[in-house]
Scaffold this motif. Structure first.
Motif, PDB file in Angstrom:
ATOM      1  N   LEU A  87      40.007  50.424  39.073  1.00  0.00           N
ATOM      2  CA  LEU A  87      40.761  49.628  40.043  1.00  0.00           C
ATOM      3  C   LEU A  87      40.904  50.522  41.264  1.00  0.00           C
ATOM      4  O   LEU A  87      41.712  51.439  41.278  1.00  0.00           O
ATOM      5  CB  LEU A  87      42.112  49.206  39.456  1.00  0.00           C
ATOM      6  CG  LEU A  87      42.019  48.454  38.122  1.00  0.00           C
ATOM      7  CD1 LEU A  87      43.404  48.194  37.549  1.00  0.00           C
ATOM      8  CD2 LEU A  87      41.233  47.164  38.265  1.00  0.00           C
ATOM      9  N   ASP A  92      42.364  45.224  43.973  1.00  0.00           N
ATOM     10  CA  ASP A  92      41.927  45.259  42.574  1.00  0.00           C
ATOM     11  C   ASP A  92      43.129  45.231  41.630  1.00  0.00           C
ATOM     12  O   ASP A  92      43.113  44.542  40.609  1.00  0.00           O
ATOM     13  CB  ASP A  92      41.120  46.536  42.285  1.00  0.00           C
ATOM     14  CG  ASP A  92      39.718  46.515  42.867  1.00  0.00           C
ATOM     15  OD1 ASP A  92      39.262  45.445  43.294  1.00  0.00           O
ATOM     16  OD2 ASP A  92      39.087  47.586  42.875  1.00  0.00           O
ATOM     17  N   ARG A  95      44.814  41.802  41.481  1.00  0.00           N
ATOM     18  CA  ARG A  95      44.022  40.857  40.696  1.00  0.00           C
ATOM     19  C   ARG A  95      44.114  41.125  39.197  1.00  0.00           C
ATOM     20  O   ARG A  95      43.724  40.300  38.394  1.00  0.00           O
ATOM     21  CB  ARG A  95      42.556  40.941  41.106  1.00  0.00           C
ATOM     22  CG  ARG A  95      42.182  39.986  42.183  1.00  0.00           C
ATOM     23  CD  ARG A  95      40.694  39.800  42.227  1.00  0.00           C
ATOM     24  NE  ARG A  95      40.004  41.079  42.111  1.00  0.00           N
ATOM     25  CZ  ARG A  95      39.138  41.539  42.989  1.00  0.00           C
ATOM     26  NH1 ARG A  95      38.832  40.834  44.033  1.00  0.00           N
ATOM     27  NH2 ARG A  95      38.560  42.698  42.816  1.00  0.00           N
ATOM     28  N   SER A  96      44.615  42.292  38.836  1.00  0.00           N
ATOM     29  CA  SER A  96      44.657  42.686  37.431  1.00  0.00           C
ATOM     30  C   SER A  96      45.998  42.407  36.762  1.00  0.00           C
ATOM     31  O   SER A  96      46.200  42.782  35.608  1.00  0.00           O
ATOM     32  CB  SER A  96      44.293  44.165  37.305  1.00  0.00           C
ATOM     33  OG  SER A  96      42.975  44.362  37.770  1.00  0.00           O
ATOM     34  N   LYS A  99      46.631  41.836  32.896  1.00  0.00           N
ATOM     35  CA  LYS A  99      45.587  42.512  32.127  1.00  0.00           C
ATOM     36  C   LYS A  99      46.097  43.880  31.651  1.00  0.00           C
ATOM     37  O   LYS A  99      47.043  44.433  32.200  1.00  0.00           O
ATOM     38  CB  LYS A  99      44.321  42.683  32.972  1.00  0.00           C
ATOM     39  CG  LYS A  99      43.705  41.349  33.347  1.00  0.00           C
ATOM     40  CD  LYS A  99      42.451  41.524  34.129  1.00  0.00           C
ATOM     41  CE  LYS A  99      41.876  40.150  34.485  1.00  0.00           C
ATOM     42  NZ  LYS A  99      40.773  40.245  35.410  1.00  0.00           N
ATOM     43  N   VAL A 101      45.983  47.761  31.423  1.00  0.00           N
ATOM     44  CA  VAL A 101      45.538  48.802  32.348  1.00  0.00           C
ATOM     45  C   VAL A 101      45.883  50.195  31.834  1.00  0.00           C
ATOM     46  O   VAL A 101      46.768  50.358  30.983  1.00  0.00           O
ATOM     47  CB  VAL A 101      46.152  48.620  33.761  1.00  0.00           C
ATOM     48  CG1 VAL A 101      45.702  47.316  34.387  1.00  0.00           C
ATOM     49  CG2 VAL A 101      47.666  48.714  33.728  1.00  0.00           C
ATOM     50  N   LEU A 152      40.983  49.154  34.210  1.00  0.00           N
ATOM     51  CA  LEU A 152      41.261  48.222  33.125  1.00  0.00           C
ATOM     52  C   LEU A 152      41.073  48.991  31.823  1.00  0.00           C
ATOM     53  O   LEU A 152      40.316  49.948  31.762  1.00  0.00           O
ATOM     54  CB  LEU A 152      40.304  47.035  33.162  1.00  0.00           C
ATOM     55  CG  LEU A 152      40.452  46.079  34.347  1.00  0.00           C
ATOM     56  CD1 LEU A 152      39.409  44.967  34.251  1.00  0.00           C
ATOM     57  CD2 LEU A 152      41.838  45.492  34.424  1.00  0.00           C
TER      58      LEU A 152
END
Length: 156
Positions: A87, A92, A95-96, A99, A101, A152
């Protein structure tokens, strides 16, 4: 010199990727053993497949041949950044949200420099990560300006 080559490759790749609704994630130009590699990492809303990589590689190779920014032989590789993609910027990270990480920091925050878990929120200044420590759910608040690397992470 390496930065100039990466900038040129990025500039040449951008219109190709935009036309294909893909995104440039990163560009590397490095020597491994005796060989030089120009690696272009791409992604899309639904990921990328070998066909996407092949099309971008073919078209980018033509543009690189025209402009000829690299002296000597090199290998061009176009690929996905993978399941644990880096990222690279605030876009980035935003947008994550939602999710899993993995984030490392330049300096310790509450005695820790590595944080892993579900990215719950990012307001442009602070990442909120919900993780597990000894079966307990904990929430980490990580200042964006202290982030050294973020990617990620595959959740097991």
């Amino acid at each position: 010199m390496s930065e100039r080559i990466k900038d040129t490759a990025s500039r040449l790749a951008q219109p190709i990727l935009e036309e294909m609704n893909l995104e440039l994630i990163d560009v590397e130009y490095k020597k491994e053993g005796k060989n030089w590699f120009l690696r272009v990492f791409i992604d899309g809303e639904k990921g990328v497949d070998i066909e996407d990589c092949g099309k971008v590689s073919e078209r980018l190779s033509e543009q690189l041949d025209k402009e000829d920014p690299i002296q000597g032989m090199y290998y061009l590789e176009v690929s996905s950044p993978g399941a644990e993609r880096p990222l690279k910027n605030d876009k980035d990270i935003a947008r994550s949200i939602g999710k899993h990480v993995y984030v490392t920091t330049y300096e310790a925050i509450d005695g820790e420099k590595a944080f892993e878990g579900l990215l719950k929120d990012f307001d442009g200044e602070t990442l909120t990560i919900e993780g597990k420590v000894k079966q307990k759910t904990v929430t980490y608040t990580v200042p964006y300006n202290k982030v050294a690397k973020a990617r990620l992470a595959i959740q097991f």
